[in-house]
Design an enzyme around this catalytic site. Structure first.
Site, short mmCIF file in Angstrom:
data_model
loop_
_atom_site.label_atom_id
_atom_site.label_comp_id
_atom_site.label_asym_id
_atom_site.label_seq_id
_atom_site.Cartn_x
_atom_site.Cartn_y
_atom_site.Cartn_z
N SER A 135 0.76 -1.18 0.08
CA SER A 135 0.07 -0.02 -0.01
C SER A 135 0.82 1.38 0.03
CB SER A 135 -0.98 0.05 1.07
OG SER A 135 -1.81 0.83 1.11
N ASP A 302 -8.82 -6.73 -4.52
CA ASP A 302 -8.45 -5.23 -3.94
C ASP A 302 -9.22 -4.14 -4.79
OD1 ASP A 302 -7.34 -2.93 -3.06
OD2 ASP A 302 -5.33 -3.96 -3.29
N HIS A 332 -8.13 -5.39 -0.17
CA HIS A 332 -6.46 -4.85 0.05
C HIS A 332 -5.73 -5.28 1.29
CE1 HIS A 332 -3.92 -1.87 -0.39
NE2 HIS A 332 -3.85 -1.17 0.63
N ASP A 333 -6.49 -5.50 2.22
CA ASP A 333 -5.89 -5.91 3.37
C ASP A 333 -5.38 -7.23 3.59
OD1 ASP A 333 -5.76 -3.22 4.76
OD2 ASP A 333 -7.59 -4.04 6.14
#
Length: 365
Positions: A135, A302, A332-333
């Site tokens: 990220s 994501d 995303h995580d």
């Protein structure tokens, strides 16, 4: 260098941003694990609301015998410039004891990396075996390879793009706006008074929906009401919520207990400015010029940094080692939560960085 995992700080002196603002007496906080042997440093770059305690937020992959093996490597993680966990940021007091607040300048990803470069020099680190980040940390990792290629052996870039997209800038600007509209924001000069926690919590609720996958959120909550509440009454009542609302409220409050709104704004603005092609002839030319061996990984679900953005990186980087896809409903995580997959990716990356196969390969886990 303290390698016990304790939080330590290094003063790097006055620092001038690429836009020309000077921050006096900058301090970078860090934590490190494993014996430093000169050529075995792995630099970890944290995400937006992360910090230097990678042994906590990446506990499944960092430690003795794990993928980031502290018996082999000296793993170093800093708190980013602009942060609020020991490094200089908006909450840092000036020489008169007054928080910088609105006097803390806008910073870029390149500023964060330039400050970190001075930091490793102060520690006596002459070369970094690998830089790994996801990220916002992935953006910093890319800039490390472009700004200081002579110092880096290899990079692992996770869940990020070559530049901020218009959609990302839009969603991130909405988060900044939520904080700035809080009556307690006071142009960033709220330190010593009531902080803008409502605005920060609202920003986190917006952000968290981009950090998690649509499938995961729907499977967990669907249209269920929060226990003991009824969101289907005759009149709307903010205290009568769907379960997902309660979940997001919880995430918002939890962040306000550990993070500073001023840092959230400063770091989000840095992400808005992320563009590796700026001043380098455009994205593809900049990527092609990057000859540091690189592995790229993304998440198939994501929303914030869609997988096609990592595919773009892999097609254009000048020295691609491998490409990996993390398969997860989490979104995303997943680069933080899918420990088994990340373990395999990191081990494969470190193997390639130490002289594995010459041809780039794609890995689906």
């Amino acid at each position: 260098m303290d390698t016990t995992g304790a939080l330590s700080t290094v003063n790097i002196g006055d620092f001038t941003t690429e836009a020309g603002a000077t921050i006096e007496n900058v301090v970078i906080a860090y934590q490190a694990w494993g014996e430093f042997r000169g050529d075995n440093v792995i630099l970890i770059e944290h995400a937006l609301t992360g910090d230097s305690d990678a042994a906590d937020w990446w506990c499944g992959v960092l430690g003795p015998g794990l993928a980031l093996d502290t018996d082999r490597f000296c793993v170093v993680c800093t708190n980013v410039l602009g942060g609020c966990k020991g490094s200089t940021g908006p909450s840092t007091p000036d020489r008169n004891g007054v928080a910088l607040g609105s006097r803390f300048p806008a910073i870029s990803i390149r500023d964060q990396v330039a400050a970190e470069r001075i930091f490793i020099e102060k520690l006596g680190i002459e070369r970094v075996h690998a830089v790994i980040g996801g990220s916002m940390g992935g953006a910093r990792t890319l800039e490390w390879a472009l700004m200081f290629p002579e110092l880096v052996d290899a990079i692992l870039v996770l869940a990020v793009s070559a530049r901020a997209s218009a959609w990302q800038i839009g969603i991130q600007t909405a988060q900044i706006s939520a904080i700035e509209r809080d009556p307690n924001w006071n142009n960033g000069d709220y330190y010593g008074a009531t902080p803008p926690t409502d605005g920060l919590a609202a920003a986190r609720r917006i952000a968290h929906l981009t950090y998690r996958g649509e499938l995961e959120i729907d499977e967990r909550f669907g249209t269920q009401a929060q226990a003991g509440e009824n969101p289907l009454g005759p009149y709307r009542d903010s205290h009568q919520r769907f379960a997902v609302q309660s979940y997001l409220d919880y995430q918002g409050v939890k962040l306000t207990e550990r993070f500073d709104a001023g840092s959230y704004v400063a770091l989000t603005e840095a992400l808005n400015r992320h563009d590796i092609g700026r001043g380098r002839g455009g994205l593809n030319k900049a990527l092609a010029s990057c000859m540091v061996p690189a592995m790229v990984a993304g998440v198939d679900t994501d929303i914030l940094y869609p997988y096609h953005q990592q595919e773009h990186l892999s097609r254009n980087l000048g020295n691609l080692l491998a490409m990996a896809k993390i398969s997860s409903p989490v979104g995303h995580d997943a680069f933080l939560t899918e420990v088994r997959q990340m373990d395999r990716i990191i081990r494969h990356f470190l193997s390639l960085a130490q002289g594995g196969p010459d041809e780039a390969v794609e890995i689906v886990l």
